[in-house]
Design a protein around this motif. Sequence first.
Motif, PDB file in Angstrom:
ATOM      1  N   ARG A  37      11.138  47.837  14.316  1.00  0.00           N
ATOM      2  CA  ARG A  37      11.511  46.620  15.046  1.00  0.00           C
ATOM      3  C   ARG A  37      11.581  45.435  14.092  1.00  0.00           C
ATOM      4  NH1 ARG A  37       7.517  45.712  19.836  1.00  0.00           N
ATOM      5  NH2 ARG A  37       9.049  44.095  20.339  1.00  0.00           N
ATOM      6  N   GLU A  38      10.618  45.332  13.182  1.00  0.00           N
ATOM      7  CA  GLU A  38      10.619  44.244  12.203  1.00  0.00           C
ATOM      8  C   GLU A  38      11.864  44.316  11.314  1.00  0.00           C
ATOM      9  OE1 GLU A  38       8.808  41.675  11.760  1.00  0.00           O
ATOM     10  OE2 GLU A  38       6.784  42.005  12.530  1.00  0.00           O
ATOM     11  N   VAL A  39      12.169  45.514  10.827  1.00  0.00           N
ATOM     12  CA  VAL A  39      13.339  45.689   9.967  1.00  0.00           C
ATOM     13  C   VAL A  39      14.617  45.338  10.717  1.00  0.00           C
ATOM     14  CG1 VAL A  39      14.725  47.395   8.723  1.00  0.00           C
ATOM     15  CG2 VAL A  39      12.235  47.380   8.459  1.00  0.00           C
ATOM     16  N   ALA A  40      14.733  45.815  11.942  1.00  0.00           N
ATOM     17  CA  ALA A  40      15.936  45.543  12.732  1.00  0.00           C
ATOM     18  C   ALA A  40      16.138  44.044  12.924  1.00  0.00           C
ATOM     19  CB  ALA A  40      15.844  46.249  14.084  1.00  0.00           C
ATOM     20  N   MET A  41      15.054  43.315  13.200  1.00  0.00           N
ATOM     21  CA  MET A  41      15.163  41.870  13.391  1.00  0.00           C
ATOM     22  C   MET A  41      15.612  41.179  12.113  1.00  0.00           C
ATOM     23  SD  MET A  41      11.770  41.207  15.737  1.00  0.00           S
ATOM     24  CE  MET A  41      11.936  39.410  15.664  1.00  0.00           C
ATOM     25  N   ASP A  42      15.040  41.576  10.977  1.00  0.00           N
ATOM     26  CA  ASP A  42      15.391  40.918   9.719  1.00  0.00           C
ATOM     27  C   ASP A  42      16.839  41.192   9.321  1.00  0.00           C
ATOM     28  OD1 ASP A  42      12.881  39.878   9.630  1.00  0.00           O
ATOM     29  OD2 ASP A  42      12.175  41.049   7.923  1.00  0.00           O
ATOM     30  N   ILE A  43      17.305  42.410   9.559  1.00  0.00           N
ATOM     31  CA  ILE A  43      18.711  42.719   9.272  1.00  0.00           C
ATOM     32  C   ILE A  43      19.632  41.887  10.158  1.00  0.00           C
ATOM     33  CG2 ILE A  43      20.481  44.514   9.364  1.00  0.00           C
ATOM     34  CD1 ILE A  43      18.240  46.527   8.660  1.00  0.00           C
ATOM     35  N   ALA A  44      19.291  41.805  11.432  1.00  0.00           N
ATOM     36  CA  ALA A  44      20.117  41.028  12.366  1.00  0.00           C
ATOM     37  C   ALA A  44      20.157  39.556  11.992  1.00  0.00           C
ATOM     38  CB  ALA A  44      19.578  41.195  13.788  1.00  0.00           C
ATOM     39  N   GLU A  45      19.091  39.063  11.363  1.00  0.00           N
ATOM     40  CA  GLU A  45      19.021  37.656  10.986  1.00  0.00           C
ATOM     41  C   GLU A  45      19.675  37.366   9.635  1.00  0.00           C
ATOM     42  OE1 GLU A  45      15.013  36.175  11.286  1.00  0.00           O
ATOM     43  OE2 GLU A  45      14.736  37.060  13.273  1.00  0.00           O
ATOM     44  N   GLY A  46      20.115  38.405   8.921  1.00  0.00           N
ATOM     45  CA  GLY A  46      20.858  38.158   7.690  1.00  0.00           C
ATOM     46  C   GLY A  46      20.246  38.670   6.411  1.00  0.00           C
ATOM     47  N   ALA A  47      19.216  39.518   6.475  1.00  0.00           N
ATOM     48  CA  ALA A  47      18.641  40.086   5.248  1.00  0.00           C
ATOM     49  C   ALA A  47      19.655  41.008   4.576  1.00  0.00           C
ATOM     50  CB  ALA A  47      17.365  40.853   5.564  1.00  0.00           C
ATOM     51  N   ASP A  48      19.754  40.919   3.249  1.00  0.00           N
ATOM     52  CA  ASP A  48      20.638  41.795   2.488  1.00  0.00           C
ATOM     53  C   ASP A  48      19.962  43.105   2.128  1.00  0.00           C
ATOM     54  OD1 ASP A  48      22.984  39.865   1.940  1.00  0.00           O
ATOM     55  OD2 ASP A  48      21.232  38.713   1.324  1.00  0.00           O
ATOM     56  N   GLY A 107      23.521  24.894   2.428  1.00  0.00           N
ATOM     57  CA  GLY A 107      23.407  24.347   1.081  1.00  0.00           C
ATOM     58  C   GLY A 107      24.398  24.945   0.104  1.00  0.00           C
ATOM     59  N   GLU A 108      25.329  25.761   0.611  1.00  0.00           N
ATOM     60  CA  GLU A 108      26.373  26.420  -0.185  1.00  0.00           C
ATOM     61  C   GLU A 108      25.801  27.402  -1.192  1.00  0.00           C
ATOM     62  OE1 GLU A 108      29.176  23.625  -1.750  1.00  0.00           O
ATOM     63  OE2 GLU A 108      29.762  22.909   0.246  1.00  0.00           O
ATOM     64  N   HIS A 109      24.652  27.974  -0.870  1.00  0.00           N
ATOM     65  CA  HIS A 109      24.078  29.044  -1.696  1.00  0.00           C
ATOM     66  C   HIS A 109      24.495  30.378  -1.087  1.00  0.00           C
ATOM     67  CE1 HIS A 109      21.786  26.053  -3.867  1.00  0.00           C
ATOM     68  NE2 HIS A 109      21.265  25.610  -2.734  1.00  0.00           N
ATOM     69  N   HIS A 110      25.802  30.577  -0.996  1.00  0.00           N
ATOM     70  CA  HIS A 110      26.341  31.712  -0.257  1.00  0.00           C
ATOM     71  C   HIS A 110      26.007  33.047  -0.902  1.00  0.00           C
ATOM     72  CE1 HIS A 110      28.480  28.644   1.910  1.00  0.00           C
ATOM     73  NE2 HIS A 110      29.202  28.290   0.850  1.00  0.00           N
ATOM     74  N   ASN A 111      25.844  33.073  -2.208  1.00  0.00           N
ATOM     75  CA  ASN A 111      25.629  34.334  -2.913  1.00  0.00           C
ATOM     76  C   ASN A 111      24.164  34.609  -3.231  1.00  0.00           C
ATOM     77  OD1 ASN A 111      28.376  35.031  -2.952  1.00  0.00           O
ATOM     78  ND2 ASN A 111      28.739  33.761  -4.760  1.00  0.00           N
ATOM     79  N   VAL A 112      23.283  33.756  -2.773  1.00  0.00           N
ATOM     80  CA  VAL A 112      21.856  34.014  -2.957  1.00  0.00           C
ATOM     81  C   VAL A 112      21.429  35.057  -1.925  1.00  0.00           C
ATOM     82  CG1 VAL A 112      19.531  33.047  -2.833  1.00  0.00           C
ATOM     83  CG2 VAL A 112      21.375  31.750  -3.918  1.00  0.00           C
ATOM     84  N   GLN A 113      20.878  36.154  -2.415  1.00  0.00           N
ATOM     85  CA  GLN A 113      20.471  37.243  -1.537  1.00  0.00           C
ATOM     86  C   GLN A 113      19.109  36.958  -0.895  1.00  0.00           C
ATOM     87  OE1 GLN A 113      20.640  41.158  -3.443  1.00  0.00           O
ATOM     88  NE2 GLN A 113      22.079  40.363  -4.959  1.00  0.00           N
ATOM     89  N   ILE A 114      18.865  37.640   0.219  1.00  0.00           N
ATOM     90  CA  ILE A 114      17.536  37.653   0.823  1.00  0.00           C
ATOM     91  C   ILE A 114      17.039  39.090   0.864  1.00  0.00           C
ATOM     92  CG2 ILE A 114      16.163  37.269   2.901  1.00  0.00           C
ATOM     93  CD1 ILE A 114      17.959  34.964   3.626  1.00  0.00           C
ATOM     94  N   MET A 115      15.919  39.336   0.201  1.00  0.00           N
ATOM     95  CA  MET A 115      15.216  40.609   0.323  1.00  0.00           C
ATOM     96  C   MET A 115      13.987  40.350   1.188  1.00  0.00           C
ATOM     97  SD  MET A 115      13.367  43.120  -2.492  1.00  0.00           S
ATOM     98  CE  MET A 115      14.845  43.429  -3.451  1.00  0.00           C
ATOM     99  N   ALA A 116      14.026  40.822   2.410  1.00  0.00           N
ATOM    100  CA  ALA A 116      12.949  40.529   3.361  1.00  0.00           C
ATOM    101  C   ALA A 116      11.789  41.499   3.175  1.00  0.00           C
ATOM    102  CB  ALA A 116      13.469  40.627   4.790  1.00  0.00           C
ATOM    103  N   TYR A 117      10.592  40.930   3.039  1.00  0.00           N
ATOM    104  CA  TYR A 117       9.397  41.757   3.188  1.00  0.00           C
ATOM    105  C   TYR A 117       9.326  42.069   4.683  1.00  0.00           C
ATOM    106  CZ  TYR A 117       7.425  40.408  -1.431  1.00  0.00           C
ATOM    107  OH  TYR A 117       7.183  40.204  -2.779  1.00  0.00           O
ATOM    108  N   ALA A 118      10.065  43.087   5.096  1.00  0.00           N
ATOM    109  CA  ALA A 118      10.255  43.335   6.518  1.00  0.00           C
ATOM    110  C   ALA A 118       9.070  44.067   7.142  1.00  0.00           C
ATOM    111  CB  ALA A 118      11.535  44.135   6.739  1.00  0.00           C
ATOM    112  N   ALA A 119       8.492  45.000   6.390  1.00  0.00           N
ATOM    113  CA  ALA A 119       7.337  45.758   6.875  1.00  0.00           C
ATOM    114  C   ALA A 119       6.204  45.591   5.871  1.00  0.00           C
ATOM    115  CB  ALA A 119       7.692  47.229   7.064  1.00  0.00           C
ATOM    116  N   LYS A 120       5.535  44.460   5.969  1.00  0.00           N
ATOM    117  CA  LYS A 120       4.405  44.166   5.082  1.00  0.00           C
ATOM    118  C   LYS A 120       3.124  44.332   5.892  1.00  0.00           C
ATOM    119  CE  LYS A 120       2.416  40.590   2.098  1.00  0.00           C
ATOM    120  NZ  LYS A 120       2.578  39.207   1.590  1.00  0.00           N
ATOM    121  N   TYR A 121       2.292  45.233   5.433  1.00  0.00           N
ATOM    122  CA  TYR A 121       1.087  45.591   6.177  1.00  0.00           C
ATOM    123  C   TYR A 121      -0.123  44.779   5.728  1.00  0.00           C
ATOM    124  CZ  TYR A 121       3.473  49.523   8.361  1.00  0.00           C
ATOM    125  OH  TYR A 121       4.325  50.291   9.120  1.00  0.00           O
TER     126      TYR A 121
END
Length: 338
Positions: A246-257, A195-209
């Motif tokens: 493991r959750e954090v590693a996956m989210d970083i690999a998928e493109g989380a900023d 969608g050409e939203h190249h500069n929109v960041q992703i902050m992943a709730y990577a470790a949400k308990y």
Amino acid sequence: MTKPTLTASPSYPASRLRRTRTTGWSRAMVRENILTPADLIWPLFITEGKGVEEPVASLPGVSRWSVDNIVKRAQEARDAGIPCVALFPNTPTDKRSENGAEASNPDNLMCRAIRAIKDACGNDIGILTDVALDPYTSHGQDGLIDADGYVLNDETVAALVDQAVTQAEAGADIIAPSDMMDGRIGTIRRALEMGEHHNVQIMAYAAKYASAFYGPFRDAVGSRGLLKGDKKSYQMDPANSDEALREVAMDIAEGADSVMVKPGLPYLDIIRRVKDNFAVPVFAYQVSGEYAMIEAAVAAGAADRDAMVLETLTSFKRAGCSGVLTYHALHAARLLNG
């Protein structure tokens, strides 16, 4: 005065760690972690209407605000040096549904608030938006459910992609998926790029308990009485630590900023492990239950609010956080600004 006679084995300590603690200027000079308003993100709750302020009973000092008042809160944050606000909608009951379709409505509460803040503040403050279906579903779960009430992963991810793109098109700066579905970060990132939203960041709730500390938040977004079952099949077990990595590693690999650990204080060990293992910005969410406990202690005369707020926020910095989402953000910023 007679000079002391030095001996080979002096009885006094050679090192006195109190020396650098003796004065305020010295303590400031050797301080290892510094808290500033730029470390804070202020969560805000949106509701329908105009000129509306609805206090949240279980969160003393926190209110739901209509869009016009949300703009005023964003301006207050900007003026206090807070770099970003996080938005959460209290969707009206008649707009909640089994599939949470309102989440992708470009004229929903979230999108109207994004546009209003951007119109008033431009790029002077960032807007972080929650991506999850629980504020929009009639059953209170973060995703789509089957006949047995199980939250479906891939079908939910498809809905989250639509929600994320809708928010980006409205002007969101940071998309923050809080749902904990597998694979959603990569899928959302691809959709944003397409969608050409190249500069929109992703902050992943990577470790949400799957925490007991979320109750007041659910009051604020109107989902507590709606929730059927629990969220343990997708949010993390509080007993687990390695799984968080493991959750954090996956989210970083998928493109989380950047990544988030939630809740905050009960999981400082997780924050430190994430910081030590990954070269990305780490954020913590000092959640509603943590805020409510501080306010309860203050109301009981058992604590000083100012001191407790600054001490807890500093603990996040010490653990390795780049920043903290906290309902005390404006109060803390004003304290820090003197």
